[in-house]
Design an enzyme around this catalytic site. Structure first.
Site, PDB file in Angstrom:
ATOM      1  N   GLU A  12      -8.862 -10.741  -7.966  1.00  0.00           N
ATOM      2  CA  GLU A  12      -7.943  -9.603  -7.803  1.00  0.00           C
ATOM      3  C   GLU A  12      -6.832  -9.630  -8.859  1.00  0.00           C
ATOM      4  O   GLU A  12      -6.469  -8.591  -9.404  1.00  0.00           O
ATOM      5  CB  GLU A  12      -7.365  -9.607  -6.383  1.00  0.00           C
ATOM      6  CG  GLU A  12      -8.429  -9.267  -5.343  1.00  0.00           C
ATOM      7  CD  GLU A  12      -8.017  -9.497  -3.899  1.00  0.00           C
ATOM      8  OE1 GLU A  12      -8.849  -9.230  -3.007  1.00  0.00           O
ATOM      9  OE2 GLU A  12      -6.882  -9.946  -3.634  1.00  0.00           O
ATOM     10  N   ARG A  33       2.940  -6.802   9.241  1.00  0.00           N
ATOM     11  CA  ARG A  33       2.197  -5.778   9.999  1.00  0.00           C
ATOM     12  C   ARG A  33       2.660  -5.713  11.448  1.00  0.00           C
ATOM     13  O   ARG A  33       2.717  -4.632  12.048  1.00  0.00           O
ATOM     14  CB  ARG A  33       0.693  -6.049   9.903  1.00  0.00           C
ATOM     15  CG  ARG A  33       0.105  -5.743   8.518  1.00  0.00           C
ATOM     16  CD  ARG A  33      -1.291  -6.319   8.391  1.00  0.00           C
ATOM     17  NE  ARG A  33      -1.974  -5.921   7.160  1.00  0.00           N
ATOM     18  CZ  ARG A  33      -3.083  -6.529   6.702  1.00  0.00           C
ATOM     19  NH1 ARG A  33      -3.614  -7.533   7.381  1.00  0.00           N
ATOM     20  NH2 ARG A  33      -3.642  -6.110   5.585  1.00  0.00           N
ATOM     21  N   THR A  78      -5.162  -8.207  10.471  1.00  0.00           N
ATOM     22  CA  THR A  78      -5.578  -6.923   9.896  1.00  0.00           C
ATOM     23  C   THR A  78      -5.192  -5.754  10.798  1.00  0.00           C
ATOM     24  O   THR A  78      -4.661  -4.745  10.325  1.00  0.00           O
ATOM     25  CB  THR A  78      -7.100  -6.926   9.672  1.00  0.00           C
ATOM     26  OG1 THR A  78      -7.425  -8.028   8.831  1.00  0.00           O
ATOM     27  CG2 THR A  78      -7.579  -5.636   9.041  1.00  0.00           C
ATOM     28  N   ASN A 103      -1.773  -0.109   7.447  1.00  0.00           N
ATOM     29  CA  ASN A 103      -1.230  -1.445   7.747  1.00  0.00           C
ATOM     30  C   ASN A 103      -0.414  -2.036   6.590  1.00  0.00           C
ATOM     31  O   ASN A 103      -0.235  -3.242   6.499  1.00  0.00           O
ATOM     32  CB  ASN A 103      -2.333  -2.391   8.242  1.00  0.00           C
ATOM     33  CG  ASN A 103      -3.400  -2.659   7.208  1.00  0.00           C
ATOM     34  OD1 ASN A 103      -3.370  -2.101   6.106  1.00  0.00           O
ATOM     35  ND2 ASN A 103      -4.353  -3.518   7.542  1.00  0.00           N
ATOM     36  N   LYS A 123       0.835  -1.203   0.000  1.00  0.00           N
ATOM     37  CA  LYS A 123       0.000   0.000   0.000  1.00  0.00           C
ATOM     38  C   LYS A 123       0.876   1.262   0.000  1.00  0.00           C
ATOM     39  O   LYS A 123       2.090   1.181   0.211  1.00  0.00           O
ATOM     40  CB  LYS A 123      -0.932  -0.055   1.221  1.00  0.00           C
ATOM     41  CG  LYS A 123      -1.939  -1.227   1.167  1.00  0.00           C
ATOM     42  CD  LYS A 123      -2.753  -1.303   2.450  1.00  0.00           C
ATOM     43  CE  LYS A 123      -3.798  -2.404   2.398  1.00  0.00           C
ATOM     44  NZ  LYS A 123      -4.548  -2.504   3.693  1.00  0.00           N
ATOM     45  N   PHE A 166     -15.310   2.549   7.581  1.00  0.00           N
ATOM     46  CA  PHE A 166     -13.946   2.952   7.212  1.00  0.00           C
ATOM     47  C   PHE A 166     -13.720   2.981   5.708  1.00  0.00           C
ATOM     48  O   PHE A 166     -12.611   3.275   5.253  1.00  0.00           O
ATOM     49  CB  PHE A 166     -12.919   2.020   7.884  1.00  0.00           C
ATOM     50  CG  PHE A 166     -13.092   0.560   7.546  1.00  0.00           C
ATOM     51  CD1 PHE A 166     -12.539   0.014   6.394  1.00  0.00           C
ATOM     52  CD2 PHE A 166     -13.832  -0.283   8.387  1.00  0.00           C
ATOM     53  CE1 PHE A 166     -12.701  -1.321   6.070  1.00  0.00           C
ATOM     54  CE2 PHE A 166     -13.998  -1.630   8.069  1.00  0.00           C
ATOM     55  CZ  PHE A 166     -13.432  -2.150   6.906  1.00  0.00           C
ATOM     56  N   ARG A 215      -1.122 -14.696   3.978  1.00  0.00           N
ATOM     57  CA  ARG A 215      -1.842 -13.995   5.057  1.00  0.00           C
ATOM     58  C   ARG A 215      -1.083 -14.121   6.385  1.00  0.00           C
ATOM     59  O   ARG A 215      -1.090 -13.201   7.198  1.00  0.00           O
ATOM     60  CB  ARG A 215      -3.262 -14.560   5.211  1.00  0.00           C
ATOM     61  CG  ARG A 215      -4.163 -14.356   3.999  1.00  0.00           C
ATOM     62  CD  ARG A 215      -4.784 -12.998   3.933  1.00  0.00           C
ATOM     63  NE  ARG A 215      -5.733 -12.728   4.994  1.00  0.00           N
ATOM     64  CZ  ARG A 215      -6.519 -11.648   5.027  1.00  0.00           C
ATOM     65  NH1 ARG A 215      -6.477 -10.749   4.039  1.00  0.00           N
ATOM     66  NH2 ARG A 215      -7.343 -11.452   6.017  1.00  0.00           N
ATOM     67  N   TYR A 220     -11.980  -3.031  -3.528  1.00  0.00           N
ATOM     68  CA  TYR A 220     -12.530  -3.205  -2.173  1.00  0.00           C
ATOM     69  C   TYR A 220     -14.059  -3.232  -2.166  1.00  0.00           C
ATOM     70  O   TYR A 220     -14.660  -2.907  -1.137  1.00  0.00           O
ATOM     71  CB  TYR A 220     -12.006  -2.096  -1.256  1.00  0.00           C
ATOM     72  CG  TYR A 220     -10.601  -2.339  -0.723  1.00  0.00           C
ATOM     73  CD1 TYR A 220     -10.306  -3.472   0.051  1.00  0.00           C
ATOM     74  CD2 TYR A 220      -9.574  -1.436  -0.972  1.00  0.00           C
ATOM     75  CE1 TYR A 220      -9.021  -3.695   0.546  1.00  0.00           C
ATOM     76  CE2 TYR A 220      -8.287  -1.656  -0.467  1.00  0.00           C
ATOM     77  CZ  TYR A 220      -8.025  -2.789   0.288  1.00  0.00           C
ATOM     78  OH  TYR A 220      -6.760  -3.006   0.791  1.00  0.00           O
ATOM     79  N   HIS A 222      -1.633  -5.518   1.467  1.00  0.00           N
ATOM     80  CA  HIS A 222      -2.853  -6.289   1.213  1.00  0.00           C
ATOM     81  C   HIS A 222      -2.473  -7.682   0.732  1.00  0.00           C
ATOM     82  O   HIS A 222      -1.514  -7.832  -0.022  1.00  0.00           O
ATOM     83  CB  HIS A 222      -3.680  -5.604   0.114  1.00  0.00           C
ATOM     84  CG  HIS A 222      -4.755  -6.502  -0.446  1.00  0.00           C
ATOM     85  ND1 HIS A 222      -5.989  -6.636   0.144  1.00  0.00           N
ATOM     86  CD2 HIS A 222      -4.753  -7.350  -1.510  1.00  0.00           C
ATOM     87  CE1 HIS A 222      -6.712  -7.517  -0.556  1.00  0.00           C
ATOM     88  NE2 HIS A 222      -5.980  -7.959  -1.563  1.00  0.00           N
TER      89      HIS A 222
HETATM   90  N1  UDP Z   1      -9.499  -1.304   7.554  1.00  0.00           N
HETATM   91  C1  UDP Z   1      -9.620  -0.143   8.318  1.00  0.00           C
HETATM   92  N2  UDP Z   1     -10.346  -0.189   9.482  1.00  0.00           N
HETATM   93  C2  UDP Z   1     -10.930  -1.326   9.907  1.00  0.00           C
HETATM   94  C3  UDP Z   1     -10.819  -2.503   9.142  1.00  0.00           C
HETATM   95  C4  UDP Z   1     -10.100  -2.442   7.967  1.00  0.00           C
HETATM   96  O1  UDP Z   1      -9.074   0.892   7.939  1.00  0.00           O
HETATM   97  O2  UDP Z   1     -11.566  -1.320  10.987  1.00  0.00           O
HETATM   98  C5  UDP Z   1      -8.722  -1.262   6.319  1.00  0.00           C
HETATM   99  C6  UDP Z   1      -7.333  -1.891   6.500  1.00  0.00           C
HETATM  100  O3  UDP Z   1      -6.410  -1.144   5.692  1.00  0.00           O
HETATM  101  C7  UDP Z   1      -7.552  -3.279   5.930  1.00  0.00           C
HETATM  102  C8  UDP Z   1      -8.496  -2.979   4.768  1.00  0.00           C
HETATM  103  O4  UDP Z   1      -9.375  -1.996   5.307  1.00  0.00           O
HETATM  104  O5  UDP Z   1      -6.313  -3.871   5.509  1.00  0.00           O
HETATM  105  C9  UDP Z   1      -9.296  -4.152   4.266  1.00  0.00           C
HETATM  106  O6  UDP Z   1      -9.979  -4.740   5.358  1.00  0.00           O
HETATM  107  P1  UDP Z   1     -10.035  -6.331   5.509  1.00  0.00           P
HETATM  108  O7  UDP Z   1     -11.006  -6.635   6.596  1.00  0.00           O
HETATM  109  O8  UDP Z   1     -10.243  -6.961   4.175  1.00  0.00           O
HETATM  110  O9  UDP Z   1      -8.557  -6.667   6.078  1.00  0.00           O
HETATM  111  P2  UDP Z   1      -7.311  -7.388   5.371  1.00  0.00           P
HETATM  112  O10 UDP Z   1      -7.848  -8.456   4.456  1.00  0.00           O
HETATM  113  O11 UDP Z   1      -6.521  -6.338   4.644  1.00  0.00           O
HETATM  114  O12 UDP Z   1      -6.515  -7.963   6.529  1.00  0.00           O
HETATM  115 MG    MG Z   2      -9.280  -8.298   2.969  1.00  0.00          MG
END
Ligand code: UDP
Ligand code: MG
Length: 148
Positions: free
Chosen positions: A126, A102, A91, A112, A9, A57, A85, A49, A115
């Site tokens: 994707e 992270r 996350t 964070n 990112k 958010f 992952r 997304y 992705h």
């Molecule tokens: N995100 C955020 N606030 C939250 C949850 C998610 O800003 O409470 C953002 C964060 O950058 C995250 C992205 O949204 O990586 C996508 O969310 P997801 O739940 O898909 O998490 P990821 O798959 O990236 O772990």
């Molecule tokens: Mg995700």
């Protein structure tokens, strides 16, 4: 062989973590099948997304992703989606284990760094979105030293 879409990112690019992140996937033994630095527009980020549209958010997330260039990658290997992952970590960086990307480099969920696809099916979608030209076709000469 399984593939995952991994994206560094804008904060990861700005903070000079591109080499470190690529190195972690390379050293694990995964193969790089696509790599590009690119800036995406709002519509593209919203498409990526789309599953999160409506979350509180969401707008902040889109602003974050379009705030600077990102590094889009395809990584290939056995179980690369789930293992990717794990390499990335939870996350919310407060929950990410030390030793994950992270866990080692991030503090706030909205910064964070990286992705990674959450399933083989989302990886397929994707990769089609980010790499319409498809993956680069090659095989590492280390293959038989990594796989039995
Ligand atoms: N995100 C955020 N606030 C939250 C949850 C998610 O800003 O409470 C953002 C964060 O950058 C995250 C992205 O949204 O990586 C996508 O969310 P997801 O739940 O898909 O998490 P990821 O798959 O990236 O772990
Ligand atoms: Mg995700």
């Amino acid at each position: 062989m399984e593939q995952s879409f991994i994206m560094i990112k804008p904060d990861g690019v700005q903070r000079g973590l591109v080499g470190e992140i690529i190195s972690r996937f390379e050293k694990k033994g995964f193969s790089l099948r696509g790599l590009k630095l690119m800036s995406v527009d709002r519509a593209f980020a919203e498409n990526h997304y789309s599953d999160l549209a409506g979350k509180p958010f969401f707008n902040g997330l889109i602003e974050y992703i379009i705030s600077g260039p990102v590094v889009a990658m395809i990584w290939e290997g056995k179980n690369v989606v789930a293992t990717g992952r794990k390499i990335i970590g939870a996350t919310k960086p407060v929950d990410s284990d030390v030793g994950t990307i992270r866990g080692d480099f991030a503090i706030d969920v909205g910064r964070n760094i990286i992705h990674g696809s959450d399933s083989v099916e989302s990886a397929r979608k994707e990769i089609a979105l980010w790499f319409p030209e498809g993956p680069v076709n090659w095989q590492s000469s280390l293959h038989s030293w990594i796989y039995e």
